[in-house]
Scaffold this motif. Structure first.
Motif, PDB file in Angstrom:
ATOM      1  N   LEU A   5     -46.770  14.123 -51.347  1.00 19.16           N
ATOM      2  CA  LEU A   5     -47.547  14.011 -50.117  1.00 19.16           C
ATOM      3  C   LEU A   5     -46.676  13.486 -48.987  1.00 19.16           C
ATOM      4  O   LEU A   5     -45.702  12.770 -49.214  1.00 19.16           O
ATOM      5  CB  LEU A   5     -48.731  13.051 -50.315  1.00 19.16           C
ATOM      6  N   ILE A   6     -47.043  13.878 -47.771  1.00 22.23           N
ATOM      7  CA  ILE A   6     -46.370  13.355 -46.585  1.00 22.23           C
ATOM      8  C   ILE A   6     -47.444  12.820 -45.645  1.00 22.23           C
ATOM      9  O   ILE A   6     -48.513  13.436 -45.481  1.00 22.23           O
ATOM     10  CB  ILE A   6     -45.516  14.449 -45.899  1.00 22.23           C
ATOM     11  N   SER A   7     -47.197  11.650 -45.070  1.00 19.06           N
ATOM     12  CA  SER A   7     -48.196  11.058 -44.174  1.00 19.06           C
ATOM     13  C   SER A   7     -48.216  11.799 -42.848  1.00 19.06           C
ATOM     14  O   SER A   7     -47.253  12.476 -42.462  1.00 19.06           O
ATOM     15  CB  SER A   7     -47.899   9.578 -43.940  1.00 19.06           C
ATOM     16  N   LEU A  12     -45.555  14.203 -38.087  1.00 19.81           N
ATOM     17  CA  LEU A  12     -45.392  14.320 -36.634  1.00 19.81           C
ATOM     18  C   LEU A  12     -43.966  13.973 -36.212  1.00 19.81           C
ATOM     19  O   LEU A  12     -43.372  14.654 -35.365  1.00 19.81           O
ATOM     20  CB  LEU A  12     -46.390  13.402 -35.919  1.00 19.81           C
ATOM     21  N   ASP A  13     -43.407  12.935 -36.840  1.00 21.02           N
ATOM     22  CA  ASP A  13     -42.034  12.531 -36.499  1.00 21.02           C
ATOM     23  C   ASP A  13     -41.019  13.568 -36.950  1.00 21.02           C
ATOM     24  O   ASP A  13     -40.092  13.920 -36.208  1.00 21.02           O
ATOM     25  CB  ASP A  13     -41.708  11.176 -37.155  1.00 21.02           C
ATOM     26  N   GLU A  34     -58.738  21.507 -46.150  1.00 23.98           N
ATOM     27  CA  GLU A  34     -58.493  20.794 -47.406  1.00 23.98           C
ATOM     28  C   GLU A  34     -57.080  20.225 -47.517  1.00 23.98           C
ATOM     29  O   GLU A  34     -56.792  19.446 -48.425  1.00 23.98           O
ATOM     30  CB  GLU A  34     -58.785  21.694 -48.624  1.00 23.98           C
ATOM     31  N   TRP A  35     -56.186  20.579 -46.598  1.00 28.83           N
ATOM     32  CA  TRP A  35     -54.842  19.992 -46.607  1.00 28.83           C
ATOM     33  C   TRP A  35     -54.841  18.600 -45.961  1.00 28.83           C
ATOM     34  O   TRP A  35     -53.865  17.868 -46.093  1.00 28.83           O
ATOM     35  CB  TRP A  35     -53.852  20.892 -45.871  1.00 28.83           C
ATOM     36  N   PHE A  36     -55.909  18.223 -45.256  1.00 26.32           N
ATOM     37  CA  PHE A  36     -56.022  16.904 -44.642  1.00 26.32           C
ATOM     38  C   PHE A  36     -56.645  15.972 -45.685  1.00 26.32           C
ATOM     39  O   PHE A  36     -57.853  16.022 -45.935  1.00 26.32           O
ATOM     40  CB  PHE A  36     -56.893  16.960 -43.382  1.00 26.32           C
ATOM     41  N   PHE A  49     -50.765  14.934 -46.289  1.00 27.94           N
ATOM     42  CA  PHE A  49     -50.760  16.382 -46.484  1.00 27.94           C
ATOM     43  C   PHE A  49     -49.919  16.734 -47.710  1.00 27.94           C
ATOM     44  O   PHE A  49     -48.958  16.018 -48.017  1.00 27.94           O
ATOM     45  CB  PHE A  49     -50.148  17.086 -45.265  1.00 27.94           C
ATOM     46  N   PRO A  50     -50.233  17.853 -48.376  1.00 29.34           N
ATOM     47  CA  PRO A  50     -49.350  18.331 -49.448  1.00 29.34           C
ATOM     48  C   PRO A  50     -48.009  18.747 -48.825  1.00 29.34           C
ATOM     49  O   PRO A  50     -47.958  19.679 -48.020  1.00 29.34           O
ATOM     50  CB  PRO A  50     -50.092  19.540 -50.033  1.00 29.34           C
ATOM     51  N   ARG A  51     -46.951  18.043 -49.174  1.00 29.94           N
ATOM     52  CA  ARG A  51     -45.650  18.240 -48.533  1.00 29.94           C
ATOM     53  C   ARG A  51     -45.160  19.688 -48.618  1.00 29.94           C
ATOM     54  O   ARG A  51     -44.697  20.269 -47.632  1.00 29.94           O
ATOM     55  CB  ARG A  51     -44.620  17.305 -49.188  1.00 29.94           C
ATOM     56  N   ASP A  52     -45.255  20.278 -49.802  1.00 32.53           N
ATOM     57  CA  ASP A  52     -44.706  21.620 -50.012  1.00 32.53           C
ATOM     58  C   ASP A  52     -45.497  22.708 -49.292  1.00 32.53           C
ATOM     59  O   ASP A  52     -45.014  23.830 -49.150  1.00 32.53           O
ATOM     60  CB  ASP A  52     -44.653  21.949 -51.514  1.00 32.53           C
ATOM     61  N   LEU A  53     -46.713  22.375 -48.862  1.00 36.81           N
ATOM     62  CA  LEU A  53     -47.533  23.358 -48.148  1.00 36.81           C
ATOM     63  C   LEU A  53     -47.442  23.175 -46.635  1.00 36.81           C
ATOM     64  O   LEU A  53     -47.287  24.146 -45.887  1.00 36.81           O
ATOM     65  CB  LEU A  53     -49.002  23.242 -48.586  1.00 36.81           C
ATOM     66  N   ILE A  54     -47.534  21.930 -46.185  1.00 36.72           N
ATOM     67  CA  ILE A  54     -47.630  21.696 -44.735  1.00 36.72           C
ATOM     68  C   ILE A  54     -46.312  21.935 -44.013  1.00 36.72           C
ATOM     69  O   ILE A  54     -46.298  22.464 -42.893  1.00 36.72           O
ATOM     70  CB  ILE A  54     -48.167  20.269 -44.448  1.00 36.72           C
ATOM     71  N   LEU A  55     -45.161  21.566 -44.623  1.00 34.71           N
ATOM     72  CA  LEU A  55     -43.885  21.715 -43.907  1.00 34.71           C
ATOM     73  C   LEU A  55     -43.564  23.174 -43.590  1.00 34.71           C
ATOM     74  O   LEU A  55     -43.267  23.508 -42.438  1.00 34.71           O
ATOM     75  CB  LEU A  55     -42.754  21.042 -44.697  1.00 34.71           C
ATOM     76  N   PRO A  56     -43.635  24.098 -44.585  1.00 32.22           N
ATOM     77  CA  PRO A  56     -43.378  25.501 -44.220  1.00 32.22           C
ATOM     78  C   PRO A  56     -44.442  26.085 -43.299  1.00 32.22           C
ATOM     79  O   PRO A  56     -44.143  26.953 -42.481  1.00 32.22           O
ATOM     80  CB  PRO A  56     -43.344  26.228 -45.574  1.00 32.22           C
TER      81      PRO A  56
END
Length: 207
Positions: A5-7, A12-13, A34-36, A49-56
């Motif tokens: 997970l990533i906060s 944002l940073d 559902e990613w929130f 957020f799920p890191r592997d989903l939100i970053l891409p």
């Protein structure tokens, strides 16, 4: 914090985006609700957020927003299947999947048979794993039946296809994209495909 997970603050940073942008993209359905993920921390409630989903996904939005409107991007990224039909004859001619897949899994269909986007998607996913050399034709037939039976149950929500094997015996699982799944010892994860990404890729091929 869980490593997968990533906060919200870190997101944002890292991506250099604002709170307003993030929530505007959410309202436009570029980022699934559902990613929130709300979690309790020592400072109170925080969003992760799920890191592997939100970053891409953020990368895709930022790379595409100069060429497409947010509504067009939302259509492109949405896991909801579009209303689309294509005759088998045209499907085969356009090389959307390999000839092996057409001849093996659609051999009984006449050239005039019309395929929905959903059926095209199932053949596309089967071809993807066959092309990677990770699956036999017999397993492909079982995958096709699994997709037909269970994929509609997600009703347009993001899900993943999980392909595992233990002692030569294979299994297929469809799971929510945000779910953590743990396997017993000896299970080999052959592939985990985002069905939403497969939908997006197929849309691109059909455009």
């Amino acid at each position: 914090m869980e490593p997968n997970l990533i906060s919200k603050k870190e997101l944002l940073d890292e991506k250099g985006i604002s709170y307003g942008q993030l929530y505007r993209w959410k309202r436009k359905q570029l980022i699934p609700e559902e990613w929130f993920i709300r979690k309790s921390t020592f400072t109170g409630q925080e969003t992760f957020f799920p890191r592997d989903l939100i970053l891409p996904r953020i990368d895709k939005i930022m790379n595409g927003k100069d060429d497409l409107s947010l509504d067009e991007l939302a259509d492109q990224l949405s896991p909801v299947l579009p209303q689309y039909e294509l005759r088998k004859m045209d499907f085969a001619k356009r090389n959307i999947v390999s000839r092996v897949v057409v001849e093996t899994f659609a051999a009984d269909d006449a050239d005039s048979v019309v395929y929905s986007f959903e059926k095209l998607l199932y053949l596309f996913v089967v071809d993807k794993l066959l092309q990677a050399g990770e699956m036999s034709l017999e397993e492909g037939e079982r995958l096709l039946q699994t997709l037909k039976q269970f994929f509609p149950k997600f009703e347009g929500k993001p899900c993943d296809l999980i392909f595992i094997r233990k002692m030569g015996v294979s299994s297929f699982v469809l799971s929510s994209s945000t779910a953590d799944i743990y396997f017993e010892t000896g299970v080999k994860l052959i592939a985990r495909l985002s069905m939403a990404e497969c939908v997006e890729q197929l849309k691109g091929k059909l455009a």
